[in-house]
Motif scaffolding. Structure first.
Motif, short mmCIF file in Angstrom:
data_model
loop_
_atom_site.label_atom_id
_atom_site.label_comp_id
_atom_site.label_asym_id
_atom_site.label_seq_id
_atom_site.Cartn_x
_atom_site.Cartn_y
_atom_site.Cartn_z
N GLY A 134 15.98 -23.59 21.93
CA GLY A 134 15.36 -22.80 20.87
C GLY A 134 15.89 -23.22 19.52
N GLN A 135 16.45 -22.25 18.78
CA GLN A 135 16.98 -22.60 17.47
C GLN A 135 18.48 -22.88 17.50
OE1 GLN A 135 15.64 -18.98 15.55
NE2 GLN A 135 17.77 -18.38 15.21
N VAL A 183 33.16 -29.46 20.50
CA VAL A 183 31.85 -28.88 20.78
C VAL A 183 31.44 -28.06 19.57
CG1 VAL A 183 30.55 -27.30 22.27
CG2 VAL A 183 32.35 -28.74 23.27
N ALA A 184 30.27 -28.33 19.03
CA ALA A 184 29.81 -27.56 17.87
C ALA A 184 28.44 -26.97 18.19
CB ALA A 184 29.74 -28.45 16.63
N VAL A 185 28.34 -25.67 17.96
CA VAL A 185 27.07 -24.97 18.20
C VAL A 185 26.51 -24.58 16.83
CG1 VAL A 185 25.96 -23.02 19.35
CG2 VAL A 185 28.06 -24.01 20.31
N PHE A 186 25.26 -24.95 16.57
CA PHE A 186 24.63 -24.65 15.28
C PHE A 186 23.43 -23.75 15.50
CE2 PHE A 186 26.58 -28.82 15.03
CZ PHE A 186 27.19 -28.86 13.79
N ASN A 187 23.28 -22.75 14.65
CA ASN A 187 22.04 -21.98 14.62
C ASN A 187 21.18 -22.58 13.50
OD1 ASN A 187 19.97 -20.21 14.25
ND2 ASN A 187 21.24 -18.35 14.25
N VAL A 188 20.21 -23.37 13.86
CA VAL A 188 19.44 -24.10 12.85
C VAL A 188 18.19 -23.32 12.42
CG1 VAL A 188 20.27 -26.30 13.75
CG2 VAL A 188 18.03 -25.46 14.48
N GLY A 189 18.01 -22.13 13.00
CA GLY A 189 16.83 -21.33 12.65
C GLY A 189 17.01 -20.59 11.34
N SER A 190 15.90 -20.13 10.76
CA SER A 190 16.02 -19.45 9.46
C SER A 190 15.99 -17.92 9.61
CB SER A 190 14.91 -19.90 8.53
OG SER A 190 13.69 -19.83 9.20
N ASP A 191 15.74 -17.44 10.82
CA ASP A 191 15.75 -16.01 11.09
C ASP A 191 17.15 -15.46 10.80
OD1 ASP A 191 15.71 -13.54 12.22
OD2 ASP A 191 14.57 -14.17 14.00
N ARG A 192 17.24 -14.45 9.94
CA ARG A 192 18.57 -13.97 9.50
C ARG A 192 19.33 -13.21 10.58
NH1 ARG A 192 21.24 -16.56 5.55
NH2 ARG A 192 19.58 -17.91 4.84
N ASP A 193 18.65 -12.83 11.67
CA ASP A 193 19.34 -12.08 12.72
C ASP A 193 20.37 -12.95 13.43
OD1 ASP A 193 17.88 -9.91 12.17
OD2 ASP A 193 16.45 -10.16 13.82
N VAL A 194 21.45 -12.30 13.85
CA VAL A 194 22.45 -13.01 14.64
C VAL A 194 21.95 -13.10 16.08
CG1 VAL A 194 24.81 -12.89 15.52
CG2 VAL A 194 24.32 -12.23 13.15
#
Ligand code: GLA
Length: 395
Positions: free
Chosen positions: A317-318, A333-344
Protein backbone atom coordinates in the motif's frame (compact mmCIF):
# COMPACT_ATOMS: atom_id res chain seq x y z
CA UNK A 1 62.53 -22.58 -0.62
CA UNK A 2 59.79 -21.72 1.84
CA UNK A 3 61.59 -18.60 2.99
CA UNK A 4 61.56 -17.38 -0.63
CA UNK A 5 57.93 -18.23 -1.45
CA UNK A 6 56.39 -16.34 1.46
CA UNK A 7 57.99 -12.94 0.73
CA UNK A 8 57.13 -13.40 -2.97
CA UNK A 9 53.52 -14.10 -2.07
CA UNK A 10 53.44 -11.02 0.12
CA UNK A 11 54.83 -8.93 -2.74
CA UNK A 12 52.23 -10.26 -5.19
CA UNK A 13 49.42 -9.48 -2.73
CA UNK A 14 50.83 -5.99 -2.20
CA UNK A 15 51.14 -5.25 -5.93
CA UNK A 16 47.64 -6.58 -6.62
CA UNK A 17 46.20 -4.22 -4.03
CA UNK A 18 47.76 -1.05 -5.50
CA UNK A 19 45.22 -0.27 -8.24
CA UNK A 20 42.33 -0.86 -5.85
CA UNK A 21 43.88 1.52 -3.37
CA UNK A 22 44.35 4.17 -6.04
CA UNK A 23 40.69 3.88 -7.07
CA UNK A 24 39.50 4.32 -3.50
CA UNK A 25 42.07 6.93 -2.53
CA UNK A 26 39.23 9.43 -2.28
CA UNK A 27 35.57 8.71 -1.61
CA UNK A 28 36.19 5.31 -0.02
CA UNK A 29 32.84 6.06 1.63
CA UNK A 30 30.28 8.45 0.10
CA UNK A 31 31.58 12.06 0.23
CA UNK A 32 30.03 14.28 2.91
CA UNK A 33 29.90 18.05 2.90
CA UNK A 34 27.89 21.09 1.88
CA UNK A 35 27.17 22.74 -1.45
CA UNK A 36 26.01 26.30 -2.13
CA UNK A 37 23.47 25.62 -4.89
CA UNK A 38 20.28 24.40 -3.21
CA UNK A 39 20.02 27.45 -0.99
CA UNK A 40 22.14 30.25 -2.48
CA UNK A 41 22.00 29.33 -6.17
CA UNK A 42 23.46 32.17 -8.29
CA UNK A 43 23.79 34.60 -5.36
CA UNK A 44 26.58 32.78 -3.52
CA UNK A 45 29.54 34.84 -2.27
CA UNK A 46 32.91 34.25 -0.64
CA UNK A 47 31.35 35.39 2.67
CA UNK A 48 28.57 32.77 2.37
CA UNK A 49 31.12 30.01 1.82
CA UNK A 50 33.21 31.13 4.80
CA UNK A 51 30.06 31.30 6.94
CA UNK A 52 29.16 27.77 5.84
CA UNK A 53 32.64 26.54 6.79
CA UNK A 54 32.36 28.21 10.21
CA UNK A 55 28.91 26.73 10.76
CA UNK A 56 30.13 23.27 9.80
CA UNK A 57 32.58 23.49 12.65
CA UNK A 58 30.31 25.14 15.27
CA UNK A 59 27.29 22.93 14.52
CA UNK A 60 29.27 19.72 14.95
CA UNK A 61 28.79 18.80 11.30
CA UNK A 62 32.51 18.61 10.58
CA UNK A 63 33.02 16.28 13.51
CA UNK A 64 30.10 14.17 12.28
CA UNK A 65 31.93 13.70 8.95
CA UNK A 66 30.96 16.64 6.71
CA UNK A 67 34.28 17.69 5.21
CA UNK A 68 33.74 19.22 1.76
CA UNK A 69 32.64 22.86 1.38
CA UNK A 70 31.57 23.05 -2.24
CA UNK A 71 31.03 26.16 -4.32
CA UNK A 72 28.58 25.40 -7.11
CA UNK A 73 27.92 27.39 -10.28
CA UNK A 74 28.40 31.19 -10.63
CA UNK A 75 31.84 31.68 -9.02
CA UNK A 76 33.56 32.09 -12.43
CA UNK A 77 34.84 35.31 -13.94
CA UNK A 78 36.78 35.69 -17.17
CA UNK A 79 39.90 34.11 -18.63
CA UNK A 80 43.01 36.28 -18.91
CA UNK A 81 45.24 36.62 -22.00
CA UNK A 82 46.96 33.32 -21.07
CA UNK A 83 43.61 31.57 -20.80
CA UNK A 84 43.72 31.22 -17.02
CA UNK A 85 40.30 31.32 -15.35
CA UNK A 86 39.70 33.92 -12.65
CA UNK A 87 36.82 34.06 -10.18
CA UNK A 88 34.32 36.91 -10.42
CA UNK A 89 34.02 39.85 -8.02
CA UNK A 90 31.98 37.81 -5.51
CA UNK A 91 35.06 35.60 -4.97
CA UNK A 92 38.01 37.98 -4.64
CA UNK A 93 40.68 35.36 -3.83
CA UNK A 94 40.10 31.62 -4.28
CA UNK A 95 43.42 30.60 -2.77
CA UNK A 96 42.68 32.65 0.36
CA UNK A 97 39.22 31.06 0.53
CA UNK A 98 40.73 27.57 0.22
CA UNK A 99 43.22 28.43 2.99
CA UNK A 100 40.35 29.62 5.19
CA UNK A 101 38.45 26.37 4.63
CA UNK A 102 41.54 24.19 5.11
CA UNK A 103 42.45 25.98 8.34
CA UNK A 104 39.16 24.66 9.76
CA UNK A 105 39.97 21.05 8.95
CA UNK A 106 37.68 21.12 5.90
CA UNK A 107 38.19 20.76 2.14
CA UNK A 108 37.13 22.97 -0.75
CA UNK A 109 35.05 21.98 -3.75
CA UNK A 110 34.43 23.81 -6.99
CA UNK A 111 32.22 23.47 -10.06
CA UNK A 112 32.75 23.57 -13.81
CA UNK A 113 31.42 22.24 -17.10
CA UNK A 114 32.95 20.46 -20.09
CA UNK A 115 31.12 23.06 -22.18
CA UNK A 116 32.15 26.64 -22.95
CA UNK A 117 29.46 27.78 -20.50
CA UNK A 118 27.86 26.35 -17.38
CA UNK A 119 24.17 25.84 -16.71
CA UNK A 120 23.96 29.36 -15.31
CA UNK A 121 25.85 30.77 -18.32
CA UNK A 122 29.25 31.27 -16.62
CA UNK A 123 32.62 30.28 -18.09
CA UNK A 124 33.13 26.50 -18.50
CA UNK A 125 36.30 24.47 -19.07
CA UNK A 126 35.88 23.65 -22.80
CA UNK A 127 39.32 23.70 -24.42
CA UNK A 128 40.97 24.58 -21.09
CA UNK A 129 40.58 21.32 -19.17
CA UNK A 130 44.26 20.77 -18.29
CA UNK A 131 44.81 24.43 -17.52
CA UNK A 132 41.72 24.60 -15.28
CA UNK A 133 42.63 21.43 -13.41
CA UNK A 134 46.07 22.96 -12.73
CA UNK A 135 44.50 26.22 -11.61
CA UNK A 136 42.12 24.44 -9.24
CA UNK A 137 44.99 22.39 -7.82
CA UNK A 138 47.05 25.56 -7.34
CA UNK A 139 44.20 27.07 -5.35
CA UNK A 140 43.98 23.94 -3.19
CA UNK A 141 40.71 22.54 -4.53
CA UNK A 142 39.80 19.05 -3.28
CA UNK A 143 36.53 18.27 -5.12
CA UNK A 144 35.07 19.12 -8.49
CA UNK A 145 31.52 18.82 -9.73
CA UNK A 146 31.59 18.68 -13.53
CA UNK A 147 28.22 19.58 -15.01
CA UNK A 148 27.39 18.72 -18.62
CA UNK A 149 25.13 21.69 -19.48
CA UNK A 150 26.93 23.88 -22.04
CA UNK A 151 28.59 20.87 -23.67
CA UNK A 152 25.22 19.66 -24.98
CA UNK A 153 25.31 22.36 -27.69
CA UNK A 154 28.75 21.17 -28.81
CA UNK A 155 27.47 17.59 -28.94
CA UNK A 156 24.46 18.45 -31.07
CA UNK A 157 26.46 20.74 -33.36
CA UNK A 158 29.25 18.22 -33.96
CA UNK A 159 27.02 15.17 -34.29
CA UNK A 160 23.53 16.28 -35.27
CA UNK A 161 21.11 13.32 -35.36
CA UNK A 162 23.84 10.91 -34.20
CA UNK A 163 22.96 10.10 -30.62
CA UNK A 164 25.59 7.35 -30.35
CA UNK A 165 28.33 9.76 -31.31
CA UNK A 166 26.96 12.39 -28.94
CA UNK A 167 27.08 9.93 -26.06
CA UNK A 168 30.67 8.97 -26.97
CA UNK A 169 31.60 12.64 -26.99
CA UNK A 170 30.06 13.03 -23.56
CA UNK A 171 32.04 10.13 -22.10
CA UNK A 172 35.24 11.44 -23.69
CA UNK A 173 34.62 14.87 -22.19
CA UNK A 174 34.32 13.35 -18.72
CA UNK A 175 37.43 11.21 -19.22
CA UNK A 176 39.35 14.23 -20.43
CA UNK A 177 38.78 16.12 -17.20
CA UNK A 178 39.56 12.99 -15.20
CA UNK A 179 42.96 12.76 -16.91
CA UNK A 180 43.52 16.47 -16.39
CA UNK A 181 42.78 16.13 -12.67
CA UNK A 182 44.99 13.05 -12.43
CA UNK A 183 47.88 14.92 -13.98
CA UNK A 184 47.81 17.42 -11.08
CA UNK A 185 48.70 14.58 -8.65
CA UNK A 186 46.32 16.12 -6.14
CA UNK A 187 43.61 13.99 -4.50
CA UNK A 188 40.46 15.48 -5.96
CA UNK A 189 36.99 13.97 -5.70
CA UNK A 190 35.48 13.88 -9.19
CA UNK A 191 31.71 14.24 -9.21
CA UNK A 192 29.93 13.71 -12.54
CA UNK A 193 26.78 15.71 -13.13
CA UNK A 194 24.97 14.81 -16.34
CA UNK A 195 21.59 13.83 -14.88
CA UNK A 196 22.01 10.08 -15.41
CA UNK A 197 22.21 10.22 -19.20
CA UNK A 198 23.39 7.20 -21.16
CA UNK A 199 23.21 4.99 -18.03
CA UNK A 200 26.18 6.77 -16.47
CA UNK A 201 26.26 4.20 -13.65
CA UNK A 202 27.59 1.72 -16.22
CA UNK A 203 30.60 3.83 -17.23
CA UNK A 204 30.98 6.60 -14.62
CA UNK A 205 33.59 4.74 -12.58
CA UNK A 206 35.61 3.91 -15.70
CA UNK A 207 35.57 7.59 -16.63
CA UNK A 208 37.18 8.28 -13.25
CA UNK A 209 34.02 9.40 -11.46
CA UNK A 210 33.81 9.05 -7.69
CA UNK A 211 30.09 9.80 -7.91
CA UNK A 212 27.58 10.43 -10.66
CA UNK A 213 24.23 12.10 -10.57
CA UNK A 214 21.53 9.60 -11.49
CA UNK A 215 18.66 12.02 -12.18
CA UNK A 216 17.68 15.60 -12.94
CA UNK A 217 17.80 18.26 -10.25
CA UNK A 218 16.27 17.78 -6.82
CA UNK A 219 13.80 20.31 -5.43
CA UNK A 220 12.78 20.87 -1.81
CA UNK A 221 9.51 18.97 -2.12
CA UNK A 222 8.33 15.51 -1.15
CA UNK A 223 7.36 14.69 -4.74
CA UNK A 224 10.83 15.50 -6.03
CA UNK A 225 12.53 13.47 -3.30
CA UNK A 226 10.21 10.51 -3.78
CA UNK A 227 10.57 10.42 -7.55
CA UNK A 228 14.37 10.54 -7.25
CA UNK A 229 14.35 7.77 -4.68
CA UNK A 230 12.18 5.57 -6.88
CA UNK A 231 14.65 6.04 -9.75
CA UNK A 232 17.47 4.56 -7.64
CA UNK A 233 15.94 1.09 -7.41
CA UNK A 234 18.00 -1.25 -9.57
CA UNK A 235 21.13 0.91 -9.49
CA UNK A 236 22.44 -0.56 -6.24
CA UNK A 237 24.86 -2.92 -7.98
CA UNK A 238 26.82 -0.04 -9.49
CA UNK A 239 27.83 1.64 -6.22
CA UNK A 240 30.83 0.74 -4.10
CA UNK A 241 33.89 2.18 -2.39
CA UNK A 242 35.29 5.00 -4.54
CA UNK A 243 32.29 5.22 -6.90
CA UNK A 244 28.76 6.10 -5.83
CA UNK A 245 25.34 6.72 -7.28
CA UNK A 246 24.41 10.32 -6.47
CA UNK A 247 20.69 11.07 -6.08
CA UNK A 248 21.65 14.78 -5.75
CA UNK A 249 22.37 17.12 -2.88
CA UNK A 250 20.27 17.22 0.27
CA UNK A 251 17.29 19.52 0.69
CA UNK A 252 17.07 18.87 4.45
CA UNK A 253 16.12 22.20 6.06
CA UNK A 254 15.04 23.79 2.78
CA UNK A 255 11.67 24.85 1.40
CA UNK A 256 8.55 23.62 3.12
CA UNK A 257 9.77 20.14 4.00
CA UNK A 258 8.59 19.30 7.52
CA UNK A 259 10.75 17.47 10.02
CA UNK A 260 9.25 14.07 9.20
CA UNK A 261 10.07 14.65 5.53
CA UNK A 262 13.57 15.83 6.39
CA UNK A 263 14.09 12.65 8.43
CA UNK A 264 12.73 10.43 5.66
CA UNK A 265 14.88 12.20 3.04
CA UNK A 266 18.02 11.80 5.16
CA UNK A 267 17.22 8.16 5.98
CA UNK A 268 16.76 7.35 2.29
CA UNK A 269 20.09 8.94 1.34
CA UNK A 270 21.79 6.84 4.05
CA UNK A 271 20.08 3.66 2.82
CA UNK A 272 21.24 4.55 -0.70
CA UNK A 273 24.91 5.04 0.24
CA UNK A 274 24.49 8.50 -1.26
CA UNK A 275 26.89 11.40 -0.95
CA UNK A 276 25.59 13.48 1.98
CA UNK A 277 25.99 17.02 0.70
CA UNK A 278 23.86 19.40 2.75
CA UNK A 279 22.26 22.24 0.79
CA UNK A 280 20.69 24.47 3.42
CA UNK A 281 21.83 27.78 4.93
CA UNK A 282 23.99 26.36 7.72
CA UNK A 283 24.40 29.71 9.44
CA UNK A 284 20.63 29.88 10.07
CA UNK A 285 19.81 26.21 10.62
CA UNK A 286 17.41 25.30 13.46
CA UNK A 287 18.56 22.87 16.16
CA UNK A 288 16.01 20.33 14.87
CA UNK A 289 17.53 20.40 11.36
CA UNK A 290 21.04 20.24 12.80
CA UNK A 291 20.05 17.18 14.84
CA UNK A 292 18.84 15.44 11.67
CA UNK A 293 21.98 16.24 9.67
CA UNK A 294 24.25 15.17 12.54
CA UNK A 295 22.47 11.97 13.56
CA UNK A 296 25.56 9.81 13.84
CA UNK A 297 23.73 6.50 13.83
CA UNK A 298 22.08 7.32 10.51
CA UNK A 299 25.34 8.74 9.12
CA UNK A 300 27.06 5.49 10.14
CA UNK A 301 24.62 3.58 7.92
CA UNK A 302 25.51 5.85 4.99
CA UNK A 303 29.22 5.54 5.67
CA UNK A 304 29.56 1.82 6.31
CA UNK A 305 32.89 0.90 4.66
CA UNK A 306 31.39 -2.19 3.05
CA UNK A 307 29.68 0.27 0.68
CA UNK A 308 26.75 -1.90 -0.41
CA UNK A 309 23.84 0.30 -1.45
CA UNK A 310 20.44 -0.58 -0.03
CA UNK A 311 17.19 -0.89 -1.92
CA UNK A 312 13.43 -1.16 -1.70
CA UNK A 313 12.61 -4.61 -0.32
CA UNK A 314 8.85 -4.43 -0.76
CA UNK A 315 5.84 -2.14 -0.98
CA UNK A 316 2.57 -2.66 0.88
CA UNK A 317 0.00 0.00 0.00
CA UNK A 318 1.47 3.32 1.05
CA UNK A 319 4.17 1.69 3.17
CA UNK A 320 7.62 0.90 1.80
CA UNK A 321 10.25 -1.28 3.46
CA UNK A 322 13.87 -0.72 2.49
CA UNK A 323 16.91 -2.69 3.60
CA UNK A 324 20.64 -2.20 3.51
CA UNK A 325 23.35 -4.65 4.41
CA UNK A 326 25.78 -3.31 7.01
CA UNK A 327 29.11 -4.56 8.32
CA UNK A 328 29.37 -7.72 10.39
CA UNK A 329 26.08 -9.16 9.16
CA UNK A 330 23.98 -6.29 10.58
CA UNK A 331 20.99 -4.98 8.64
CA UNK A 332 19.40 -1.54 8.34
CA UNK A 333 15.64 -1.62 7.86
CA UNK A 334 13.73 1.55 7.05
CA UNK A 335 9.96 1.77 6.84
CA UNK A 336 8.49 4.80 5.05
CA UNK A 337 4.90 6.00 4.93
CA UNK A 338 4.90 7.52 1.46
CA UNK A 339 1.16 8.27 1.44
CA UNK A 340 -0.26 11.75 1.88
CA UNK A 341 -3.14 10.71 4.14
CA UNK A 342 -2.44 12.49 7.46
CA UNK A 343 -3.74 9.58 9.57
CA UNK A 344 -1.23 7.40 11.34
CA UNK A 345 -1.38 3.92 9.82
CA UNK A 346 -0.82 0.84 11.96
CA UNK A 347 1.52 -1.37 9.98
CA UNK A 348 3.30 -4.65 10.60
CA UNK A 349 6.55 -5.58 8.92
CA UNK A 350 6.32 -8.91 7.15
CA UNK A 351 9.69 -10.19 8.35
CA UNK A 352 9.61 -13.25 6.09
CA UNK A 353 9.73 -10.89 3.10
CA UNK A 354 13.09 -9.70 4.44
CA UNK A 355 14.26 -13.28 4.98
CA UNK A 356 13.87 -12.88 8.78
CA UNK A 357 11.98 -15.03 11.29
CA UNK A 358 10.85 -14.26 14.83
CA UNK A 359 11.70 -11.40 17.16
CA UNK A 360 14.52 -9.15 15.98
CA UNK A 361 16.48 -6.95 18.37
CA UNK A 362 17.76 -3.62 17.19
CA UNK A 363 18.04 0.11 17.68
CA UNK A 364 15.64 2.77 16.48
CA UNK A 365 18.14 5.15 14.86
CA UNK A 366 15.95 8.25 15.23
CA UNK A 367 14.98 7.78 18.91
CA UNK A 368 18.16 5.96 19.91
CA UNK A 369 16.05 3.42 21.81
CA UNK A 370 16.50 -0.35 21.86
CA UNK A 371 13.58 -2.10 20.16
CA UNK A 372 12.38 -5.62 19.54
CA UNK A 373 10.11 -6.23 16.60
CA UNK A 374 8.27 -9.20 15.24
CA UNK A 375 5.42 -9.60 12.76
CA UNK A 376 2.87 -8.50 15.36
CA UNK A 377 4.60 -5.27 16.40
CA UNK A 378 2.39 -2.34 15.32
CA UNK A 379 4.31 0.43 13.63
CA UNK A 380 2.50 3.76 13.64
CA UNK A 381 3.96 6.16 11.13
CA UNK A 382 2.51 9.53 10.18
CA UNK A 383 2.44 10.54 6.52
CA UNK A 384 5.96 10.95 5.10
CA UNK A 385 7.63 9.77 8.30
CA UNK A 386 10.16 6.98 8.70
CA UNK A 387 11.17 4.30 11.15
CA UNK A 388 14.81 3.36 10.73
CA UNK A 389 16.26 0.38 12.55
CA UNK A 390 19.64 -1.23 12.85
CA UNK A 391 19.34 -4.91 13.54
CA UNK A 392 22.65 -6.18 14.83
CA UNK A 393 22.09 -9.92 14.35
CA UNK A 394 19.23 -10.48 11.92
CA UNK A 395 17.96 -14.03 11.80
C1 GLA B 1 22.55 21.97 -12.95
C2 GLA B 1 22.94 21.00 -11.85
C3 GLA B 1 22.60 21.61 -10.50
C4 GLA B 1 23.36 22.92 -10.35
C5 GLA B 1 23.03 23.86 -11.50
C6 GLA B 1 23.91 25.09 -11.50
O1 GLA B 1 21.17 22.19 -13.02
O2 GLA B 1 22.28 19.78 -12.01
O3 GLA B 1 22.95 20.73 -9.45
O4 GLA B 1 24.74 22.66 -10.30
O5 GLA B 1 23.20 23.21 -12.75
O6 GLA B 1 23.68 25.94 -12.56
Amino acid sequence: MRSFVLPMLALVVLLASIPAQAATRVAATPPMGWNSWNHFAGRVTDADVRAAADAMVSSGMRDAGYIYVNIDDTWQGKRDAQGRIHPNARFPDMKALADYVHARGLKLGIYSSPGPTTCAGYTGSYGHEVQDAKTYASWGVDYIKYDLCGYRDIMSKEAPHDRMKQMRMMRDAYEKMHEALDSTHRSIVYSLCQYGWDAVWEWGAKAGGNAWRTTGDIRASWDSIYSIVSAQVGLEHYAGPGHWNDPDMLEVGNGNLDLAEDRAHFSWWAMLAAPLIAGNDLSKMTPAVRDILTNRAVIAVDQVPLGKQGTRAYVDGQMEVWTRQLAGGALAVAVFNVGSDRDVRPFHIDLARLGLHGAQHGTDLWSGKAVTIDDATPIGLASHDVLMLRIARPH
